[in-house]
Design a protein around this motif. Sequence first.
Motif, PDB file in Angstrom:
ATOM      1  N   CYS A 116      35.046  39.577  38.115  1.00  0.00           N
ATOM      2  CA  CYS A 116      35.616  39.737  39.417  1.00  0.00           C
ATOM      3  C   CYS A 116      35.940  38.376  39.857  1.00  0.00           C
ATOM      4  N   ALA A 119      35.842  35.652  45.440  1.00  0.00           N
ATOM      5  CA  ALA A 119      35.639  36.179  46.862  1.00  0.00           C
ATOM      6  C   ALA A 119      34.712  37.265  46.396  1.00  0.00           C
ATOM      7  N   GLU A 120      35.202  38.107  45.454  1.00  0.00           N
ATOM      8  CA  GLU A 120      34.139  39.369  45.025  1.00  0.00           C
ATOM      9  C   GLU A 120      32.748  38.920  44.601  1.00  0.00           C
ATOM     10  N   GLU A 123      30.661  38.017  47.753  1.00  0.00           N
ATOM     11  CA  GLU A 123      30.483  39.349  48.385  1.00  0.00           C
ATOM     12  C   GLU A 123      28.999  40.125  47.706  1.00  0.00           C
ATOM     13  N   ARG A 124      29.139  40.144  46.497  1.00  0.00           N
ATOM     14  CA  ARG A 124      27.863  40.565  45.796  1.00  0.00           C
ATOM     15  C   ARG A 124      26.809  39.827  45.969  1.00  0.00           C
ATOM     16  N   ALA A 126      25.833  38.191  48.597  1.00  0.00           N
ATOM     17  CA  ALA A 126      25.279  38.348  50.041  1.00  0.00           C
ATOM     18  C   ALA A 126      24.036  39.365  50.112  1.00  0.00           C
ATOM     19  N   MET A 170      25.740  31.022  53.228  1.00  0.00           N
ATOM     20  CA  MET A 170      25.262  32.374  53.085  1.00  0.00           C
ATOM     21  C   MET A 170      23.694  32.112  53.109  1.00  0.00           C
TER      22      MET A 170
END
Length: 302
Positions: A116, A119-120, A123-124, A126, A170
Amino acid sequence: MAFPKQVRLVEMSPRDGLQNEPGPVIATAIKTGLIDRLADCGLTHIEAASFVSPKWVPQMGDAAEVMAGIHRKPGVCYSALTPNLKGFENALAAGVDEVAVFGAASESFTRKNINCSIAESLERFAPVVEAARNHGIPVRGYVSTVMGCPYEGDIAPAKVAEVARALYDMGCHEISLGDTIGVGTPLKAKRMLDAVAAHVPVEKLAAHFHDTYGQALANLYAVLEDGVAVIDASVAGLGGCPYAKGASGNVATEDVLYLLNGLGINTGVDLNKLVATGHWICQQLGRHNGSKVGQALGGNCQ
């Protein structure tokens, strides 16, 4: 800036060290024996397991059994890598003290490693960080390829800073900066650290430097001068990176400890016990001891 008076060593060998060992899967008893010996050396932070799919990392398939089999020592943090929510839930059930998520500063490396974009990948992570927060479990964030990538070459310090800040914002309490293929030099290390420290407090940063080109100790000296007080290392220099061609492995904990002892920096770790532990695990694995100090003090098993 002056050297820190104290450095916390984060021992990587049970996870980063063993995960890429070729051949048959290492017995759980060897893994738990290693972890217990490391704790007895005075190490207070041990990355003990990785809760990933056994299909991808067969050597880590017994993570729950490892966590159940260790003799937990008071004051020692036993952590594990958890790349996704399922991994976190399994780690939580196994009673880990801390979890870690693993990103990179290189788009190409991220694609090859976890399929990925950067950025992806963030996201995973988070939901993992959020779930950990809800359970009171601290999360460590890794940024790999901070001084070079096997696919892209040099990595801009600003890119490293961007990913490190994203992980810190995060909710990761500590960011470990990894020279995955060991191409860094002291000047590169300082420039990279300067860029990151502009966005993340230096006391929240750790150095995770591989020794492929023999530069790890020099690079660690450089970032110690700038206030880094947490160092990742692996006893006997165990480990490497399956996605990084030519990466010969982590810097040996024995060698880092010898350097720190020589600088008068306290770690609370017993060098002789550590050398004996490196010698023991090399015998169990039938492999060469990658620590120069281990070899000099009789820890070479070949």
